[in-house]
Motif scaffolding. Structure first.
Motif, PDB file in Angstrom:
ATOM      1  N   GLU A  28      14.795  -4.651  11.226  1.00 15.16           N
ATOM      2  CA  GLU A  28      14.922  -4.447  12.716  1.00 15.16           C
ATOM      3  C   GLU A  28      16.505  -4.637  12.952  1.00 15.16           C
ATOM      4  O   GLU A  28      16.888  -4.161  14.007  1.00 15.16           O
ATOM      5  CB  GLU A  28      14.425  -5.574  13.511  1.00 15.16           C
ATOM      6  CG  GLU A  28      12.818  -5.654  13.560  1.00 15.16           C
ATOM      7  CD  GLU A  28      12.186  -6.751  14.211  1.00 15.16           C
ATOM      8  OE1 GLU A  28      13.110  -7.579  14.834  1.00 15.16           O
ATOM      9  OE2 GLU A  28      10.916  -6.591  14.245  1.00 15.16           O
ATOM     10  N   ARG A  29      17.446  -5.088  12.092  1.00 16.54           N
ATOM     11  CA  ARG A  29      18.612  -5.012  12.146  1.00 16.54           C
ATOM     12  C   ARG A  29      19.282  -3.786  11.567  1.00 16.54           C
ATOM     13  O   ARG A  29      20.682  -3.659  11.220  1.00 16.54           O
ATOM     14  CB  ARG A  29      19.356  -6.215  11.477  1.00 16.54           C
ATOM     15  CG  ARG A  29      19.105  -7.508  12.069  1.00 16.54           C
ATOM     16  CD  ARG A  29      19.729  -7.714  13.369  1.00 16.54           C
ATOM     17  NE  ARG A  29      21.145  -7.521  13.489  1.00 16.54           N
ATOM     18  CZ  ARG A  29      22.134  -8.590  13.189  1.00 16.54           C
ATOM     19  NH1 ARG A  29      21.575  -9.642  13.112  1.00 16.54           N
ATOM     20  NH2 ARG A  29      23.450  -8.213  13.134  1.00 16.54           N
ATOM     21  N   GLY A  30      18.661  -2.556  11.258  1.00 17.66           N
ATOM     22  CA  GLY A  30      19.009  -1.505  10.789  1.00 17.66           C
ATOM     23  C   GLY A  30      18.735  -1.162   9.288  1.00 17.66           C
ATOM     24  O   GLY A  30      19.433  -0.081   8.712  1.00 17.66           O
ATOM     25  N   GLY A  31      18.117  -2.090   8.696  1.00 18.49           N
ATOM     26  CA  GLY A  31      17.649  -1.864   7.128  1.00 18.49           C
ATOM     27  C   GLY A  31      16.823  -0.702   6.989  1.00 18.49           C
ATOM     28  O   GLY A  31      15.943  -0.477   7.485  1.00 18.49           O
ATOM     29  N   HIS A  32      16.899  -0.237   5.594  1.00 13.49           N
ATOM     30  CA  HIS A  32      15.836   0.889   5.356  1.00 13.49           C
ATOM     31  C   HIS A  32      15.663   0.509   3.765  1.00 13.49           C
ATOM     32  O   HIS A  32      16.510  -0.106   3.211  1.00 13.49           O
ATOM     33  CB  HIS A  32      16.170   2.093   5.770  1.00 13.49           C
ATOM     34  CG  HIS A  32      17.418   2.763   5.498  1.00 13.49           C
ATOM     35  ND1 HIS A  32      17.947   2.580   4.293  1.00 13.49           N
ATOM     36  CD2 HIS A  32      18.377   3.005   6.567  1.00 13.49           C
ATOM     37  CE1 HIS A  32      19.194   3.395   4.171  1.00 13.49           C
ATOM     38  NE2 HIS A  32      19.459   3.507   5.584  1.00 13.49           N
ATOM     39  N   SER A  33      14.988   1.684   3.237  1.00 13.67           N
ATOM     40  CA  SER A  33      14.636   1.316   1.684  1.00 13.67           C
ATOM     41  C   SER A  33      15.623   1.515   0.885  1.00 13.67           C
ATOM     42  O   SER A  33      16.074   0.772  -0.099  1.00 13.67           O
ATOM     43  CB  SER A  33      13.515   2.524   1.184  1.00 13.67           C
ATOM     44  OG  SER A  33      14.086   3.807   1.457  1.00 13.67           O
ATOM     45  N   LEU A  34      16.819   2.457   1.115  1.00 14.10           N
ATOM     46  CA  LEU A  34      18.121   2.549   0.600  1.00 14.10           C
ATOM     47  C   LEU A  34      18.940   1.353   0.691  1.00 14.10           C
ATOM     48  O   LEU A  34      19.405   0.800  -0.449  1.00 14.10           O
ATOM     49  CB  LEU A  34      18.854   3.867   1.006  1.00 14.10           C
ATOM     50  CG  LEU A  34      18.211   5.309   0.659  1.00 14.10           C
ATOM     51  CD1 LEU A  34      18.956   6.301   1.007  1.00 14.10           C
ATOM     52  CD2 LEU A  34      17.855   5.178  -0.747  1.00 14.10           C
ATOM     53  N   LYS A  35      19.093   0.753   1.714  1.00 15.66           N
ATOM     54  CA  LYS A  35      19.842  -0.333   1.995  1.00 15.66           C
ATOM     55  C   LYS A  35      19.266  -1.592   1.401  1.00 15.66           C
ATOM     56  O   LYS A  35      19.963  -2.564   0.767  1.00 15.66           O
ATOM     57  CB  LYS A  35      20.003  -0.578   3.471  1.00 15.66           C
ATOM     58  CG  LYS A  35      21.012   0.316   3.930  1.00 15.66           C
ATOM     59  CD  LYS A  35      21.337  -0.057   5.618  1.00 15.66           C
ATOM     60  CE  LYS A  35      22.289   0.819   6.257  1.00 15.66           C
ATOM     61  NZ  LYS A  35      22.513   0.722   7.518  1.00 15.66           N
ATOM     62  N   ALA A  36      17.837  -1.630   1.342  1.00 12.81           N
ATOM     63  CA  ALA A  36      17.113  -2.730   0.591  1.00 12.81           C
ATOM     64  C   ALA A  36      17.418  -2.691  -0.999  1.00 12.81           C
ATOM     65  O   ALA A  36      17.494  -3.705  -1.455  1.00 12.81           O
ATOM     66  CB  ALA A  36      15.629  -2.379   0.823  1.00 12.81           C
ATOM     67  N   THR A  37      17.567  -1.611  -1.462  1.00 13.78           N
ATOM     68  CA  THR A  37      17.877  -1.471  -2.891  1.00 13.78           C
ATOM     69  C   THR A  37      19.246  -1.850  -3.019  1.00 13.78           C
ATOM     70  O   THR A  37      19.490  -2.488  -4.074  1.00 13.78           O
ATOM     71  CB  THR A  37      17.638   0.313  -3.373  1.00 13.78           C
ATOM     72  OG1 THR A  37      16.456   0.608  -3.014  1.00 13.78           O
ATOM     73  CG2 THR A  37      18.006   0.389  -4.885  1.00 13.78           C
ATOM     74  N   ALA A  38      20.260  -1.566  -2.222  1.00 14.75           N
ATOM     75  CA  ALA A  38      21.602  -1.962  -2.473  1.00 14.75           C
ATOM     76  C   ALA A  38      21.653  -3.681  -2.459  1.00 14.75           C
ATOM     77  O   ALA A  38      22.204  -4.386  -2.962  1.00 14.75           O
ATOM     78  CB  ALA A  38      22.347  -1.196  -1.197  1.00 14.75           C
TER      79      ALA A  38
ATOM     80  N   ARG B 126       0.868  -1.183  -0.006  1.00  9.81           N
ATOM     81  CA  ARG B 126       0.073  -0.049  -0.080  1.00  9.81           C
ATOM     82  C   ARG B 126       0.925   1.222  -0.075  1.00  9.81           C
ATOM     83  O   ARG B 126       0.259   2.358  -0.487  1.00  9.81           O
ATOM     84  CB  ARG B 126      -0.706   0.005   1.082  1.00  9.81           C
ATOM     85  CG  ARG B 126      -1.825  -1.089   1.287  1.00  9.81           C
ATOM     86  CD  ARG B 126      -2.715  -1.068   2.695  1.00  9.81           C
ATOM     87  NE  ARG B 126      -3.763  -2.307   2.784  1.00  9.81           N
ATOM     88  CZ  ARG B 126      -4.699  -2.179   3.505  1.00  9.81           C
ATOM     89  NH1 ARG B 126      -5.111  -0.785   3.673  1.00  9.81           N
ATOM     90  NH2 ARG B 126      -5.548  -3.107   3.373  1.00  9.81           N
ATOM     91  N   LEU B 127       2.211   1.186   0.289  1.00  9.56           N
ATOM     92  CA  LEU B 127       2.993   2.414   0.476  1.00  9.56           C
ATOM     93  C   LEU B 127       4.265   2.254  -0.335  1.00  9.56           C
ATOM     94  O   LEU B 127       4.798   1.063  -0.392  1.00  9.56           O
ATOM     95  CB  LEU B 127       3.206   2.661   1.956  1.00  9.56           C
ATOM     96  CG  LEU B 127       2.126   2.945   3.012  1.00  9.56           C
ATOM     97  CD1 LEU B 127       2.704   3.223   4.280  1.00  9.56           C
ATOM     98  CD2 LEU B 127       1.387   4.359   2.534  1.00  9.56           C
ATOM     99  N   PRO B 128       4.743   3.080  -0.752  1.00  9.28           N
ATOM    100  CA  PRO B 128       6.203   3.073  -1.405  1.00  9.28           C
ATOM    101  C   PRO B 128       7.261   2.870  -0.338  1.00  9.28           C
ATOM    102  O   PRO B 128       7.004   3.164   0.941  1.00  9.28           O
ATOM    103  CB  PRO B 128       6.602   4.683  -1.743  1.00  9.28           C
ATOM    104  CG  PRO B 128       5.451   5.554  -1.080  1.00  9.28           C
ATOM    105  CD  PRO B 128       4.258   4.574  -0.708  1.00  9.28           C
ATOM    106  N   ALA B 129       8.296   2.479  -0.739  1.00 11.10           N
ATOM    107  CA  ALA B 129       9.460   2.031   0.011  1.00 11.10           C
ATOM    108  C   ALA B 129       9.624   2.958   1.145  1.00 11.10           C
ATOM    109  O   ALA B 129      10.169   2.513   2.331  1.00 11.10           O
ATOM    110  CB  ALA B 129      10.423   1.292  -0.663  1.00 11.10           C
ATOM    111  N   TYR B 130      10.005   4.061   0.561  1.00 18.10           N
ATOM    112  CA  TYR B 130      10.592   5.138   1.619  1.00 18.10           C
ATOM    113  C   TYR B 130       9.675   5.502   2.824  1.00 18.10           C
ATOM    114  O   TYR B 130      10.110   6.164   3.686  1.00 18.10           O
ATOM    115  CB  TYR B 130      10.947   6.431   0.808  1.00 18.10           C
ATOM    116  CG  TYR B 130       9.794   7.123   0.153  1.00 18.10           C
ATOM    117  CD1 TYR B 130       8.970   8.248   0.922  1.00 18.10           C
ATOM    118  CD2 TYR B 130       9.337   7.157  -1.059  1.00 18.10           C
ATOM    119  CE1 TYR B 130       7.927   8.888   0.391  1.00 18.10           C
ATOM    120  CE2 TYR B 130       8.242   7.622  -1.584  1.00 18.10           C
ATOM    121  CZ  TYR B 130       7.643   8.791  -0.922  1.00 18.10           C
ATOM    122  OH  TYR B 130       6.696   9.230  -1.626  1.00 18.10           O
ATOM    123  N   MET B 131       8.327   5.157   2.440  1.00 21.34           N
ATOM    124  CA  MET B 131       7.401   5.365   3.738  1.00 21.34           C
ATOM    125  C   MET B 131       7.395   4.288   4.721  1.00 21.34           C
ATOM    126  O   MET B 131       6.534   4.471   5.557  1.00 21.34           O
ATOM    127  CB  MET B 131       6.076   5.840   3.193  1.00 21.34           C
ATOM    128  CG  MET B 131       6.064   7.125   2.461  1.00 21.34           C
ATOM    129  SD  MET B 131       4.301   7.709   1.750  1.00 21.34           S
ATOM    130  CE  MET B 131       3.602   7.752   3.468  1.00 21.34           C
TER     131      MET B 131
END
Length: 357
Positions: A180-190, A107-112
């Motif tokens: 929960e280990r510190g990932g976010h949308s930018l790290k997911a893209t990497a 339902r939401l874009p990755a950055y949200m």
């Protein structure tokens, strides 16, 4: 600044009457006040808007999306800043966090997407009975993580290694949660990019949010069709190269404005302590030598179209400047490097390093 760049609005007129009749006005949501010195001091925002990795986000929008998920009884989203990085955290009641994350990812874009979901049984409230957001518990740390579970096959071993590269926080077990280990949308893209290179498959970014453990992601990879990874190859060496649409637009505007400083990007850094000027200047020379973008100039080609030229070497010298105001000036796009640096000496132990590009 936008007003002062308009010839019909002088600085005096702007200060006396900052509203331009007949034009649309916008409410930014920022709260500010005039100081006695005539400056504008920013105090905060009238809403809950926060900036996360370059995106302006309203946490209330995420809360509303969570509440629309079946079974959710209550939800709250807050932003916390740790080690200079701001992240979103969702507090939920009524559903398991993994289920909520997976459904919210559709339902939401990755950055949200919140970095972590915390399940609540009791909510802190103010004396008036409203939710006390400041009293919400801090996200759990290492003590709340699951016990380490080692990889069981080659796929899981490779994935754990990739996670450790991206998260820089190991060791990673197959049931550890990416976000929960510190990932976010930018790290997911990497991570998606590294998976494509290692396994030769294209994992949709949404799958990282929907299946955020090594164990779950390994099963996804095994079911995907192979799509060989192709690295971007350097262009063949030639005298000039085409420009991108953005470069062409900026080149044309630069010609129309007869130089101008509208696209200059200056910066000032304070240096304290003894300064080795020779070493500093050599550092900049090595930067220019290493990066082709700092050895690039722009010109009009034979057909009248802009082109870019990458020089094998360009001279660089660290200049002296009397002030920052005198340092910023137009660039000649035909002359590389389109980058300059200078020093303002205030004392033997204090200098200002000026850069502009």
């Amino acid at each position: 600044r936008g007003y002062l760049n308009r010839p019909e609005l002088t600085e005096e007129r702007f200060l006396n009457d900052p509203f331009y009749p007949g034009e649309r006005m916008y409410q930014t949501g920022d709260i500010a006040r005039w100081t006695e010195e005539g400056l504008v001091e920013w105090l905060g925002r009238s809403d809950g808007q926060v900036k996360v990795r370059g995106y302006r986000i309203e946490p209330g929008e995420i809360e509303a999306a969570i509440r629309r998920i079946d079974g959710i009884r209550e939800a709250a989203v807050t932003a916390r800043t740790e080690h200079g990085e701001t992240a979103l955290y969702a507090y939920i009641e009524g559903r398991e966090s993994d289920d909520v994350r997976a459904e919210l990812a559709t339902r939401l874009p990755a950055y949200m997407m919140p970095a972590q979901f915390i399940e609540m049984s009791e909510w802190p409230v103010t004396p008036s009975g409203k939710l006390d957001r400041r009293a919400l518990p801090a996200p759990g740390g290492a003590a709340d993580r699951q016990a380490y579970t080692a990889p069981r096959n080659v796929t899981e071993m490779k994935l754990c290694a990739l996670w450790e590269e991206v998260l820089k926080n190991g060791p990673v077990g197959i049931r550890d949660h990416f976000f929960e280990r510190g990932g976010h949308s930018l790290k997911a893209t990497a991570l998606v990019s590294r998976i494509a290179k290692e396994f030769g498959v294209q994992v949709p970014l949404q799958d990282i949010f929907a299946r955020p453990t090594v164990e779950e992601l390994a099963s996804v990879i095994q079911d995907l069709e192979e799509s060989p990874y192709e690295a971007i190859q350097p262009a063949q060496t030639q005298d000039t190269y085409p420009v991108s649409s953005a470069q062409k637009r900026m080149y044309v505007l630069q010609q129309l404005e007869d130089g101008g400083v509208g696209y200059n990007m200056p910066a000032v850094l304070e240096l304290t302590g003894p300064l080795d000027r020779v070493r500093l200047e050599e550092t900049f020379r090595q930067l220019v030598e290493r990066h082709e973008s700092l050895r690039t100039s722009f010109e009009t080609g034979p057909d009248g179209e802009p082109v870019q030229r990458i020089h094998d070497s360009v001279p660089f010298q660290l200049d002296e400047a009397e002030s920052a105001d005198a340092f910023v000036r137009p660039f000649c796009l035909e002359e590389a490097p389109l980058f300059r640096a200078a020093l303002v000496k205030e004392s033997d132990e204090r200098h200002l390093l000026l850069t502009d590009m």
